[in-house]
Design a protein around this motif. Sequence first.
Motif, PDB file in Angstrom:
ATOM      1  N   PHE A   1      39.741   1.655   5.997  1.00 21.74           N
ATOM      2  CA  PHE A   1      39.834   2.626   5.202  1.00 21.74           C
ATOM      3  C   PHE A   1      38.892   3.711   5.139  1.00 21.74           C
ATOM      4  CE2 PHE A   1      42.558  -0.791   3.983  1.00 21.74           C
ATOM      5  CZ  PHE A   1      43.790  -0.141   3.554  1.00 21.74           C
ATOM      6  N   PRO A   2      39.165   4.904   4.538  1.00 20.45           N
ATOM      7  CA  PRO A   2      38.025   5.734   4.684  1.00 20.45           C
ATOM      8  C   PRO A   2      36.884   5.620   3.690  1.00 20.45           C
ATOM      9  CG  PRO A   2      40.055   6.578   3.659  1.00 20.45           C
ATOM     10  CD  PRO A   2      40.573   5.354   4.187  1.00 20.45           C
ATOM     11  N   ASN A   3      35.770   6.139   4.147  1.00 17.84           N
ATOM     12  CA  ASN A   3      34.433   6.057   3.418  1.00 17.84           C
ATOM     13  C   ASN A   3      34.190   7.646   2.931  1.00 17.84           C
ATOM     14  OD1 ASN A   3      31.805   6.403   2.411  1.00 17.84           O
ATOM     15  ND2 ASN A   3      31.354   4.264   3.555  1.00 17.84           N
ATOM     16  N   ILE A   4      34.509   7.875   1.460  1.00 18.04           N
ATOM     17  CA  ILE A   4      34.182   9.287   1.256  1.00 18.04           C
ATOM     18  C   ILE A   4      33.031   9.640   1.367  1.00 18.04           C
ATOM     19  CG2 ILE A   4      33.650   8.859  -1.328  1.00 18.04           C
ATOM     20  CD1 ILE A   4      36.055  11.083  -1.857  1.00 18.04           C
ATOM     21  N   SER A   5      31.882   9.082   1.338  1.00 24.59           N
ATOM     22  CA  SER A   5      30.313   9.530   1.541  1.00 24.59           C
ATOM     23  C   SER A   5      30.400   9.836   2.978  1.00 24.59           C
ATOM     24  CB  SER A   5      29.646   8.356   1.013  1.00 24.59           C
ATOM     25  OG  SER A   5      29.511   7.263   1.663  1.00 24.59           O
TER      26      SER A   5
ATOM     27  N   ARG B   1      37.384  12.324  13.974  1.00 27.44           N
ATOM     28  CA  ARG B   1      38.374  11.779  14.394  1.00 27.44           C
ATOM     29  C   ARG B   1      39.123  10.801  13.559  1.00 27.44           C
ATOM     30  NH1 ARG B   1      39.643  11.539  19.950  1.00 27.44           N
ATOM     31  NH2 ARG B   1      37.530  12.107  20.410  1.00 27.44           N
ATOM     32  N   PHE B   2      40.264  10.766  13.463  1.00 28.17           N
ATOM     33  CA  PHE B   2      40.913   9.668  12.435  1.00 28.17           C
ATOM     34  C   PHE B   2      42.487   9.592  12.954  1.00 28.17           C
ATOM     35  CE2 PHE B   2      41.329  13.683  10.357  1.00 28.17           C
ATOM     36  CZ  PHE B   2      42.435  13.803   9.969  1.00 28.17           C
TER      37      PHE B   2
ATOM     38  N   ARG C   1      49.340   8.703  14.125  1.00 20.71           N
ATOM     39  CA  ARG C   1      48.961   9.747  15.067  1.00 20.71           C
ATOM     40  C   ARG C   1      47.502   9.970  14.890  1.00 20.71           C
ATOM     41  NH1 ARG C   1      51.826  15.138  15.161  1.00 20.71           N
ATOM     42  NH2 ARG C   1      50.634  15.202  17.167  1.00 20.71           N
ATOM     43  N   GLU C   2      46.714  10.095  16.065  1.00 19.99           N
ATOM     44  CA  GLU C   2      45.241  10.566  16.112  1.00 19.99           C
ATOM     45  C   GLU C   2      45.235  12.042  15.784  1.00 19.99           C
ATOM     46  OE1 GLU C   2      41.516   8.888  18.470  1.00 19.99           O
ATOM     47  OE2 GLU C   2      43.434   9.363  19.529  1.00 19.99           O
TER      48      GLU C   2
ATOM     49  N   ASP D   1      40.479   4.592  10.122  1.00 18.97           N
ATOM     50  CA  ASP D   1      39.463   4.591  11.181  1.00 18.97           C
ATOM     51  C   ASP D   1      38.816   6.063  11.554  1.00 18.97           C
ATOM     52  OD1 ASP D   1      40.351   2.206  11.632  1.00 18.97           O
ATOM     53  OD2 ASP D   1      41.377   2.508  13.220  1.00 18.97           O
ATOM     54  N   ILE D   2      38.170   6.576  10.454  1.00 19.39           N
ATOM     55  CA  ILE D   2      37.412   7.855  10.381  1.00 19.39           C
ATOM     56  C   ILE D   2      36.292   7.687  11.380  1.00 19.39           C
ATOM     57  CG2 ILE D   2      36.296   9.731   9.317  1.00 19.39           C
ATOM     58  CD1 ILE D   2      38.107   9.281   6.951  1.00 19.39           C
TER      59      ILE D   2
END
Length: 100
Positions: free
Chosen positions: A7-11, A24-25, A30-31, A70-71
């Motif tokens: 999951f994304p990490n906002i910081s 990239r995420f 879709r990428e 997957d950022i």
Amino acid sequence: MRPRRSFPNISSLRAAIQGRRIVRFWWKNREFRIEPYGLLQAKCTKAWVLAGWCLERQSWRFFRFAELRDIETSQERFPLRDDFPMEVPDCRGGWRRRDA
């Protein structure tokens, strides 16, 4: 296609925005690679939205933060664009002025 679990990490995303780093995420299977410009909060739903220039589509795009996976932040930097849209999508699928 690799599994999308993280999951994304906002910081870390805010650091990429401030450092003008390409990210990239995965979003909806879709990428994407974008030049991130900011995190906005939707007026109706209060959901966080990532605004940026999509390198694949060559247009401005808005992605719900909760749906990103997957950022990865690259070391590649991007120059600021001066054509950021003055209107953003609203919660009904239409558009509204950013200053409204």
